[in-house]
Design a protein around this motif. Structure first.
Motif, PDB file in Angstrom:
ATOM      1  N   ALA A 192       0.826  -1.202   0.000  1.00  0.00           N
ATOM      2  CA  ALA A 192       0.000   0.000   0.000  1.00  0.00           C
ATOM      3  C   ALA A 192       0.863   1.255   0.000  1.00  0.00           C
ATOM      4  O   ALA A 192       0.522   2.251  -0.663  1.00  0.00           O
ATOM      5  CB  ALA A 192      -0.941  -0.006   1.209  1.00  0.00           C
ATOM      6  N   ALA A 193       1.974   1.233   0.722  1.00  0.00           N
ATOM      7  CA  ALA A 193       2.851   2.403   0.752  1.00  0.00           C
ATOM      8  C   ALA A 193       3.383   2.715  -0.641  1.00  0.00           C
ATOM      9  O   ALA A 193       3.471   3.885  -1.037  1.00  0.00           O
ATOM     10  CB  ALA A 193       4.004   2.162   1.725  1.00  0.00           C
ATOM     11  N   THR A 194       3.709   1.681  -1.405  1.00  0.00           N
ATOM     12  CA  THR A 194       4.205   1.881  -2.768  1.00  0.00           C
ATOM     13  C   THR A 194       3.114   2.436  -3.667  1.00  0.00           C
ATOM     14  O   THR A 194       3.347   3.340  -4.476  1.00  0.00           O
ATOM     15  CB  THR A 194       4.738   0.554  -3.332  1.00  0.00           C
ATOM     16  N   VAL A 195       1.897   1.908  -3.541  1.00  0.00           N
ATOM     17  CA  VAL A 195       0.778   2.388  -4.355  1.00  0.00           C
ATOM     18  C   VAL A 195       0.514   3.864  -4.066  1.00  0.00           C
ATOM     19  O   VAL A 195       0.321   4.671  -4.989  1.00  0.00           O
ATOM     20  CB  VAL A 195      -0.480   1.540  -4.096  1.00  0.00           C
ATOM     21  N   HIS A 196       0.515   4.232  -2.806  1.00  0.00           N
ATOM     22  CA  HIS A 196       0.260   5.632  -2.455  1.00  0.00           C
ATOM     23  C   HIS A 196       1.391   6.545  -2.922  1.00  0.00           C
ATOM     24  O   HIS A 196       1.149   7.692  -3.337  1.00  0.00           O
ATOM     25  CB  HIS A 196       0.056   5.756  -0.947  1.00  0.00           C
TER      26      HIS A 196
END
Length: 265
Positions: free
Chosen positions: A32-36
Motif C-alpha cells: 500500500a505504501a508503494t501504491v500511495h
C-alpha cells in the motif's frame, strides 16, 4: 496568437474524469505504501487531475466503497486503471465485476476501465533504471544475462506476454540474454532461470523483478535470486517515474476513446 494561448491555458485547467488507481492489495504494508507513493507522483505530474487509490483486498479504501463515496460527492466520470502489468484474472474478471456492480448502484456514474500497463517500452526503461540503481553499468550489457522475474499467472496469455517482453528486451537492449521466470503458477522459477544461464556460460546474471510493489511473491523472487546465485538483484519497479508516466498515458488513452484528449504529462 495571444487568444490561442489563453484558450490553450483554459483547456489545461479543466480536469478530466477522476483517475482511480485499482491495486490488488496485500497484507504486506509495503504494498500500500508503494501504491500511495505512485499516486503521489501522479498528482505532482498532473496537479489538476484528481487521483484516488482503491484496493481489491486487504487494504483500504476498498474499491466499491470508494466508488460509492465518489458518487455521493457528485462525481460523474471515473477512469479505473488497473495497477497490473498483464491482462490476467484480475483485469479480466475481478475488476470488471466490481465496476459492473458499482454501475448498477450508481447508474449516473460513468465508469470506464483502462488497459493494463504492459507491455510498454516505458516499463523496460523502468526495469533498466532499477538495474542501474542496483549496480549494473551500460558497459555490462553484452556480458550480462537478465532474468525477467514476474509474479506469475495461470492465465496463458499473461505468461506469453512476459515471454514476449523478454524476447523483445533481448532484441533491442543488447543484453547477453533475457529469460522469463515466475514466482508462482508457471515455470521456470527465478532460481532455475539463473542456474540455466550460468550453465550456458553467462558471466554476470541479474534478476529484474517485473513487479510493481513489494510483497510475498516479490520476496519469493528475491529469495530465488539469492538461492540461484545471481550477481545482481534489482529492486521492484515501485514509484518509478516511467511507471507514473505510463499510468497517465493509459488514462489519456481511455479518456480519448469517449471524449476530449487530456493534456499529456
Amino acid at each position: 496568437m495571444r487568444h490561442l494561448s489563453v484558450q490553450h491555458a483554459a483547456r489545461r485547467s479543466v480536469p478530466g474524469p477522476v483517475l482511480l488507481v485499482v491495486a490488488h492489495g496485500s497484507r504486506d504494508p509495503r504494498h500500500a505504501a508503494t501504491v500511495h507513493a505512485l499516486a503521489g507522483r501522479l498528482r505532482v505530474l498532473r496537479p489538476e487531475l484528481r487521483v484516488e487509490t482503491g484496493f481489491l483486498d486487504f487494504d483500504s479504501p476498498a474499491v466499491p466503497g470508494l466508488l460509492d463515496r465518489l458518487a455521493l460527492e457528485g462525481v460523474r466520470e471515473v477512469v479505473a486503471l488497473p495497477l497490473l502489468l498483464t491482462r490476467a484474472f484480475h483485469a479480466k474478471a475481478d475488476i470488471p465485476a466490481v465496476l459492473r456492480e458499482a454501475r448498477a448502484r450508481h447508474p449516473y456514474l460513468l465508469i470506464r476501465q483502462a488497459e493494463v500497463l504492459g507491455p510498454s517500452p516505458l516499463l523496460v526503461e523502468a526495469l533498466e533504471r532499477r538495474l542501474y540503481e542496483a549496480g549494473l553499468r551500460a558497459a555490462d550489457r553484452a556480458s550480462t544475462g537478465i532474468v525477467l522475474a514476474s509474479a506469475g499467472s495461470s492465465d496463458p496469455e499473461a505468461a506469453a506476454v512476459i515471454a514476449g517482453v523478454a524476447r523483445e528486451w533481448r532484441r533491442t537492449g543488447g543484453w547477453r540474454a533475457v529469460r522469463p521466470a515466475f514466482a508462482s503458477a508457471t515455470l521456470p522459477r527465478t532460481e532455475d532461470a539463473v542456474r540455466a544461464l550460468r550453465a550456458e556460460g553467462v558471466r554476470r546474471i541479474a534478476v529484474a523483478p517485473y513487479v510493481i510493489a513489494p510483497g510475498f511473491l516479490p520476496d519469493r523472487i528475491a529469495n530465488g535470486a539469492r538461492e540461484g546465485g545471481a550477481d545482481v538483484l534489482a529492486p521492484v519497479l515501485g514509484a518509478a517515474p516511467e511507471l507514473a508516466r505510463l499510468l497517465l498515458r493509459r488514462y489519456d488513452e481511455r479518456v480519448t476513446v469517449a471524449g476530449p484528449v487530456p493534456v499529456s504529462a
